[in-house]
Design a protein around this motif. Structure first.
Motif, mmCIF file in Angstrom:
data_model
loop_
_atom_site.group_PDB
_atom_site.id
_atom_site.type_symbol
_atom_site.label_atom_id
_atom_site.label_comp_id
_atom_site.label_asym_id
_atom_site.label_seq_id
_atom_site.Cartn_x
_atom_site.Cartn_y
_atom_site.Cartn_z
ATOM 1 N N LYS A 81 39.652 9.728 27.390
ATOM 2 C CA LYS A 81 39.179 8.352 27.213
ATOM 3 C C LYS A 81 40.280 7.391 27.611
ATOM 4 N N VAL A 82 39.933 6.416 28.427
ATOM 5 C CA VAL A 82 40.876 5.380 28.867
ATOM 6 C C VAL A 82 40.411 4.037 28.333
ATOM 7 N N ASN A 83 41.331 3.272 27.728
ATOM 8 C CA ASN A 83 41.044 1.932 27.223
ATOM 9 C C ASN A 83 42.014 0.939 27.853
ATOM 10 N N ILE A 84 41.480 -0.165 28.379
ATOM 11 C CA ILE A 84 42.304 -1.243 28.930
ATOM 12 C C ILE A 84 42.475 -2.292 27.836
ATOM 13 N N LEU A 85 43.712 -2.489 27.378
ATOM 14 C CA LEU A 85 43.987 -3.311 26.197
ATOM 15 C C LEU A 85 44.822 -4.527 26.569
ATOM 16 N N GLN B 134 39.875 -5.703 23.925
ATOM 17 C CA GLN B 134 39.310 -4.912 25.003
ATOM 18 C C GLN B 134 37.819 -5.186 25.141
ATOM 19 N N GLU B 135 37.266 -4.741 26.260
ATOM 20 C CA GLU B 135 35.837 -4.898 26.536
ATOM 21 C C GLU B 135 35.042 -3.890 25.700
ATOM 22 N N HIS B 136 33.871 -4.305 25.197
ATOM 23 C CA HIS B 136 33.043 -3.414 24.380
ATOM 24 C C HIS B 136 31.648 -3.280 24.979
ATOM 25 N N PRO B 137 30.961 -2.181 24.655
ATOM 26 C CA PRO B 137 29.627 -1.951 25.226
ATOM 27 C C PRO B 137 28.602 -2.954 24.730
ATOM 28 N N SER B 138 27.547 -3.122 25.504
ATOM 29 C CA SER B 138 26.414 -3.928 25.061
ATOM 30 C C SER B 138 25.577 -3.100 24.096
ATOM 31 N N PRO B 139 25.239 -3.630 22.929
ATOM 32 C CA PRO B 139 24.479 -2.847 21.956
ATOM 33 C C PRO B 139 23.040 -2.615 22.401
ATOM 34 N N VAL B 140 22.513 -1.448 22.049
ATOM 35 C CA VAL B 140 21.122 -1.130 22.327
ATOM 36 C C VAL B 140 20.231 -1.901 21.376
ATOM 37 N N VAL B 141 19.143 -2.451 21.907
ATOM 38 C CA VAL B 141 18.178 -3.174 21.086
ATOM 39 C C VAL B 141 17.234 -2.162 20.447
ATOM 40 N N ASP B 142 17.140 -2.175 19.127
ATOM 41 C CA ASP B 142 16.220 -1.275 18.430
ATOM 42 C C ASP B 142 14.795 -1.627 18.796
ATOM 43 N N VAL C 64 49.342 -6.068 29.943
ATOM 44 C CA VAL C 64 48.165 -5.246 29.656
ATOM 45 C C VAL C 64 48.587 -3.795 29.472
ATOM 46 N N ARG C 65 48.062 -3.172 28.431
ATOM 47 C CA ARG C 65 48.405 -1.785 28.124
ATOM 48 C C ARG C 65 47.211 -0.879 28.405
ATOM 49 N N VAL C 66 47.483 0.314 28.901
ATOM 50 C CA VAL C 66 46.440 1.313 29.138
ATOM 51 C C VAL C 66 46.593 2.418 28.103
ATOM 52 N N GLY C 67 45.575 2.586 27.267
ATOM 53 C CA GLY C 67 45.573 3.660 26.283
ATOM 54 C C GLY C 67 44.836 4.877 26.818
ATOM 55 N N ILE C 68 45.419 6.057 26.663
ATOM 56 C CA ILE C 68 44.815 7.307 27.133
ATOM 57 C C ILE C 68 44.808 8.295 25.982
#
Length: 434
Positions: free
Chosen positions: A62-66, A72-80, A46-50
């Motif tokens: 910004k930190v990303n766990i790759l 990687q994990e992504h946000p839940s989209p907002v419902v219009d 697993v790589r950590v991007g900074i």
């Protein structure tokens, strides 16, 4: 662990695991430490991007766990919502715990919360970190288990989210150890608003598990935040780290560090602010704590003094006293702000042999004070306290810094202190003239 400084988390735009990791790196935690963390937890692949990013005009980390393949994990989209306009990037954070996540099946293999707790217990961590990380996962498992009707240890997390959660939680706790800070406070936390799309359909914000985890925390107005502001992982980290609201009086040690969320809305900075602070020594209302000891070895007085300062004491005085039956003992007198009197009292009980403490409220009048940096003869920066006296500034170089310069240069400490004293006064007066 602490040198008297403490941290204040300011989750006015919410908090998630990746936001806290970014704020910790921005505050001075070594990037190499965070990049090495997945390997220490059993995931060397697993790589950590900074990276440094912009969040509505604010520079943030910004930190990303790759995972392998840059997954990687992504946000839940907002419902219009009909009639409701928002920025396309208005929703929030890359984080391991999404609404409905515990029973999601969209990312292949899963790990259970019990497995993650076992990994934390096996990892090479301090007891301070391990205890809090285990508790954070227990809280997550209990919250998700209540929502989905599962035992806490059997709550499943998909592989990507499980690794993300492991790094977020352990790193979010160990990062404070990296900074040398053991006392953490938090301001009110924003939850967010609206609806987000989860594995089983639209879910209201805050997510059910987040609502459970936020119990007991002070909630702030959501302001412009649409979507998920605080995630379950962020709420769990607050629960295990925060001692509550910050003291009534404090002063910032730095300008504040910002950890970025996964999206970049145009209307507000999607980032968590971390403030490193120190108690305001000018606190007018104080509590005096005193006790007499005749059964504590003198060699343990210095560790006691350190523990009291770490708990928030403003001053600690110790002197010899004649006890009953002719025994020689010590009187301990501690000055603490009203806000810190309880943790200081607890530290005095814990780190001494006393069975009783006298407490007295008092008022204190002090000179305004600040701290400046002066360059020593060997080119290093030294902290100098400045008191604004009625006849002009009074300066005193910090003892630990003076001793460090003396060790490096071989010069007597008192000569180093005198030189720094003169340099500080010269700097102050030259700045005033300019």
């Amino acid at each position: 662990m602490s040198d008297g400084r403490f941290a204040i988390l300011d989750p006015v735009a919410g908090i998630s695991g990746d936001m806290l990791l970014g704020a910790l790196v921005a505050a001075g935690a070594r990037p190499e430490w965070l990049r090495d963390l997945p390997g220490r937890l059993g995931f060397p692949e697993v790589r950590v991007g900074i990276e440094s990013v912009d969040r509505c005009g604010v520079r943030a980390t910004k930190v990303n766990i790759l995972l392998p393949g840059e997954v990687q994990e992504h946000p839940s989209p907002v419902v219009d919502q009909p009639g409701h306009a928002h920025d396309g990037d208005e929703h929030h954070h890359d984080d391991s715990q999404r609404p409905g996540h515990a029973q999601g099946n969209d990312h292949g293999p899963h790990r259970h919360v019990g497995e993650l707790i076992a990994l934390v217990k096996r990892a090479e961590l301090s007891e301070w970190v391990r205890e809090r990380a285990v508790r954070a996962f227990e809280l997550l498992g209990e919250a998700e288990g209540r929502v989905h009707g599962l035992p806490a240890e059997r709550v499943p997390l998909h592989e990507v989210g499980a690794v993300d959660a492991l790094v977020d939680i352990v790193g979010g706790i160990e990062g404070f150890e990296q900074l040398g800070i053991g006392r953490i406070y938090s301001r009110s936390v924003a939850m967010g608003s609206g609806w987000v799309r989860a594995a089983h359909g639209a879910m209201p914000v805050p997510a059910p598990a987040t609502s459970i985890l936020l119990q007991g925390l002070e909630v702030a107005p959501n302001g412009p935040v649409i979507g998920e502001a605080t995630t379950p992982t962020g709420a769990a980290l607050l629960r295990v780290l925060s001692s509550g609201p910050p003291p009534a009086r404090w002063r910032p040690v730095d300008a504040g560090a910002w950890g970025a969320g996964g999206r970049n809305p145009k209307s507000y900075p999607n980032a968590l602010r971390l403030i490193i602070a120190a108690a305001a020594a000018e606190a007018g209302e104080v509590v005096l704590l005193s006790t007499d000891l005749d059964d504590l070895s003198p060699e343990y007085l210095d560790p006691l003094r350190e523990a009291l300062f770490a708990a928030g004491a403003l001053d600690v005085q110790i002197w010899a006293a004649q006890m009953k039956k002719g025994r020689t003992g010590f009187r301990i007198e501690v000055t603490a702000s009203t806000a810190d009197s309880e943790p200081v009292t607890a530290a005095l009980f814990r780190h001494s042999t006393t069975s009783g403490i006298r407490r007295q409220a008092a008022e204190r009048v002090t000179l305004a004070r600040r701290e400046v940096e002066v360059t020593s003869a060997d080119g290093t920066a030294v902290r100098v306290k400045v008191l604004e006296g009625p006849d002009g500034p009074r300066v005193k170089p910090e003892y630990e810094d003076v001793a460090a310069v003396a060790r490096r240069t071989g010069q007597p400490a008192h000569e180093v202190a005198r030189d720094l004293h003169n340099r500080a006064l010269q700097s102050l007066f030259s700045n005033k003239e300019s």
